[in-house]
Design a protein around this motif. Structure first.
Motif, short mmCIF file in Angstrom:
data_model
loop_
_atom_site.label_atom_id
_atom_site.label_comp_id
_atom_site.label_asym_id
_atom_site.label_seq_id
_atom_site.Cartn_x
_atom_site.Cartn_y
_atom_site.Cartn_z
N LEU A 14 -3.18 6.91 -10.84
CA LEU A 14 -3.34 5.94 -11.92
C LEU A 14 -3.38 4.50 -11.40
N LEU A 15 -2.53 4.19 -10.42
CA LEU A 15 -2.52 2.83 -9.87
C LEU A 15 -3.87 2.46 -9.26
N THR A 16 -4.38 3.34 -8.42
CA THR A 16 -5.58 3.00 -7.67
C THR A 16 -6.87 3.23 -8.45
N SER A 17 -6.81 4.09 -9.48
CA SER A 17 -8.03 4.32 -10.27
C SER A 17 -8.46 3.07 -11.02
N PHE A 53 -15.02 -0.79 5.28
CA PHE A 53 -13.81 -0.19 5.82
C PHE A 53 -12.60 -1.09 5.57
N GLN A 54 -12.77 -2.39 5.72
CA GLN A 54 -11.68 -3.33 5.48
C GLN A 54 -11.31 -3.38 4.00
N ILE A 55 -12.30 -3.32 3.13
CA ILE A 55 -12.03 -3.33 1.69
C ILE A 55 -11.25 -2.09 1.29
N VAL A 56 -11.65 -0.93 1.83
CA VAL A 56 -10.97 0.32 1.49
C VAL A 56 -9.52 0.27 1.99
N LEU A 57 -9.32 -0.15 3.25
CA LEU A 57 -7.96 -0.25 3.78
C LEU A 57 -7.14 -1.28 3.00
N GLY A 58 -7.79 -2.36 2.59
CA GLY A 58 -7.11 -3.38 1.81
C GLY A 58 -6.64 -2.88 0.47
N LYS A 59 -7.28 -1.83 -0.04
CA LYS A 59 -6.84 -1.21 -1.29
C LYS A 59 -5.76 -0.15 -1.03
N TYR A 60 -5.91 0.58 0.05
CA TYR A 60 -4.98 1.67 0.36
C TYR A 60 -3.57 1.14 0.67
N ILE A 61 -3.49 0.21 1.61
CA ILE A 61 -2.19 -0.16 2.19
C ILE A 61 -1.21 -0.73 1.16
N PRO A 62 -1.58 -1.72 0.32
CA PRO A 62 -0.59 -2.26 -0.64
C PRO A 62 -0.06 -1.21 -1.61
N PHE A 70 -0.06 2.00 -1.14
CA PHE A 70 0.72 2.97 -0.38
C PHE A 70 2.17 2.48 -0.25
N VAL A 71 2.35 1.21 0.07
CA VAL A 71 3.70 0.64 0.17
C VAL A 71 4.41 0.72 -1.18
N LEU A 72 3.70 0.38 -2.27
CA LEU A 72 4.29 0.44 -3.60
C LEU A 72 4.65 1.87 -3.97
N GLY A 73 3.78 2.81 -3.64
CA GLY A 73 4.06 4.22 -3.93
C GLY A 73 5.25 4.77 -3.17
N MET A 74 5.40 4.39 -1.91
CA MET A 74 6.54 4.84 -1.12
C MET A 74 7.84 4.23 -1.65
N GLY A 92 -6.33 8.47 -2.51
CA GLY A 92 -7.75 8.74 -2.29
C GLY A 92 -8.43 9.23 -3.56
N ILE A 93 -7.75 10.09 -4.32
CA ILE A 93 -8.33 10.57 -5.59
C ILE A 93 -8.53 9.41 -6.55
N GLY A 94 -7.51 8.55 -6.66
CA GLY A 94 -7.60 7.41 -7.57
C GLY A 94 -8.70 6.44 -7.18
N LEU A 95 -8.80 6.13 -5.90
CA LEU A 95 -9.83 5.20 -5.44
C LEU A 95 -11.23 5.78 -5.60
N LEU A 96 -11.35 7.10 -5.41
CA LEU A 96 -12.66 7.74 -5.59
C LEU A 96 -13.09 7.64 -7.05
N ILE A 97 -12.15 7.84 -7.97
CA ILE A 97 -12.45 7.67 -9.40
C ILE A 97 -12.87 6.23 -9.67
N SER A 98 -12.13 5.31 -9.07
CA SER A 98 -12.38 3.89 -9.31
C SER A 98 -13.73 3.44 -8.79
N THR A 99 -14.18 4.03 -7.68
CA THR A 99 -15.48 3.65 -7.14
C THR A 99 -16.63 4.18 -8.00
N LYS A 100 -16.40 5.28 -8.69
CA LYS A 100 -17.45 5.89 -9.51
C LYS A 100 -17.51 5.30 -10.92
N LEU A 101 -16.35 4.89 -11.44
CA LEU A 101 -16.30 4.36 -12.80
C LEU A 101 -15.92 2.89 -12.75
N LYS A 102 -16.73 2.05 -13.35
CA LYS A 102 -16.48 0.61 -13.31
C LYS A 102 -15.78 0.11 -14.56
#
Length: 368
Positions: free
Chosen positions: A189-192, A215-224, A226-230, A268-278
């Motif tokens: 839900l966060l990343t979607s 690659f930098q944009i994707v990592l820039g979305k993953y890392i923050p 990921f920290v919040l999720g942990m 990864g699931i959330g970001l994949l949804i987010s890339t497909k749906l604007k």
């Protein structure tokens, strides 16, 4: 590296300025775990049962009293079958025990005596409780009554031991398993909403005009996130262990490592949804449908995977919560078991990498 750090900083600032991310990461898990703790109970429940005794033998009165002395049964004496029917229809009782007039006579002769158990089949679980309680209480009474000498003694007397959860407390596996459901919701839900929000607000155009690579944009979305999720995971584990007293017999480092793999997959699931749906609304609806429902129904938390039809058993193989539920329940209740840790970690790693590549491939660097 400077570009990546700048993107990460931007995401953290957005998280701080957007209270919805904090609510999803910490308030949602708190509400969820309170519901699982106090609202869901798979343990034995107390049921109200009617008792109709047609046998005038005083010894049978002790059987009637045995139902009243059980902590799982509230017994009510009824006089006729019509009263039983009316009370069941109005849900005043969940079942009834009818003791026939020749019950004690058959027992004294060493014969098999019939005992009629009527249950409300519209509530299947409660009906099973009524049947089970009636059998247990009757057998317990029979073992203490004078009739036990007239009946054949059993050849085998099993002694039952429950490992890992001797009290059969359902919360010991529901709450750890609920962490998997909560982490699925948080990760997806966060990343979607992340990339969809960028498109809606028009900031994606500004981002694409910079020298940042896909690659930098994707990592820039993953890392923050990921920290919040942990951080949310640590909060959930603290609630389970310190507040609700759920025993933890595993290793906290192993828990964090495998949880990070699971979170990596969920992101990864959330970001994949987010890339497909604007659109944020559509992205949130799809993430709930893809994340919450399969995680709850097909992860093995509520329903055994082995009892599912073959199609759904195979379907669960691509659902990350299946592997995390198996791991975290084992980690809490039985401790760290290398075979379980390694097997589930391999599957989560493969799924996480596949999703990461899919997100990278679907991140568009131009306006359509």
């Amino acid at each position: 590296m400077k570009i990546l750090l700048a993107l990460i900083k931007k995401e953290f600032l957005q998280i701080i300025r957007d209270p919805s991310s904090i609510i999803i990461a910490f308030v949602l898990p708190l509400i969820s775990i309170l519901i699982y703790m106090y609202g869901i109970n798979l343990d034995s429940v107390k049921v109200t049962m009617g008792i109709k005794n047609d046998d005038n033998n005083p010894e049978i009165e002790t059987l009637v009293k045995s139902f009243g002395h059980s902590k799982y049964v509230k017994s009510i004496t009824v006089d006729n079958l019509q009263e039983i029917e009316n009370r069941i229809i109005r849900s005043k009782i969940k079942g009834a025990i009818i003791i026939p007039n020749d019950f004690s006579t058959k027992l004294s002769r060493g014969q098999s005596a019939d005992l009629l158990v009527v249950t409300d089949g519209s509530e299947v679980n409660t009906a099973n409780y009524v049947q089970s309680y009636a059998l247990q209480i009757t057998n317990g009474w029979l073992s203490q009554s004078k009739y036990k000498y007239g009946l054949a003694r059993p050849i085998v007397n099993p002694e039952i031991r429950f490992w890992y959860n001797p009290d059969l407390n359902s919360h010991y596996f529901i709450l750890p398993g609920s962490i998997a459901i909560t982490m699925t919701l948080i990760g997806i839900l966060l990343t979607s909403l992340v990339i969809a929000r960028e498109w809606e607000r028009g900031t994606m155009e500004a981002l694409l005009s910079t020298s940042a690579s896909a690659f930098q944009i994707v990592l820039g979305k993953y890392i923050p996130y990921f920290v919040l999720g942990m951080a949310s995971l640590i909060f959930n584990v603290f609630l389970c262990v310190a507040i609700f007293g759920i025993p933890f017999r595993g290793n906290y480092l192993v828990l964090l490592l495998v949880s990070s793999l699971f979170l990596f997959t969920s992101l990864g699931i959330g970001l994949l949804i987010s890339t497909k749906l604007k659109n944020q609304f559509f992205a949130s609806m799809v993430s709930l449908g893809i994340g919450f429902l399969p995680a709850l129904m097909l992860s093995g938390l509520m329903f055994s995977i082995n009892s599912m039809p073959k199609f759904f058993q195979y379907l669960t193989m691509i659902i990350p919560p299946r592997y995390y539920v198996a791991f975290i329940e084992s980690e809490f209740m039985a401790g760290t078991i290398p075979e379980i840790v390694v097997a589930n970690s391999i599957f989560l790693t493969i799924l996480g990498l596949i999703l990461f590549i899919a997100v990278y491939k679907n991140t568009k660097m131009r306006l359509d």
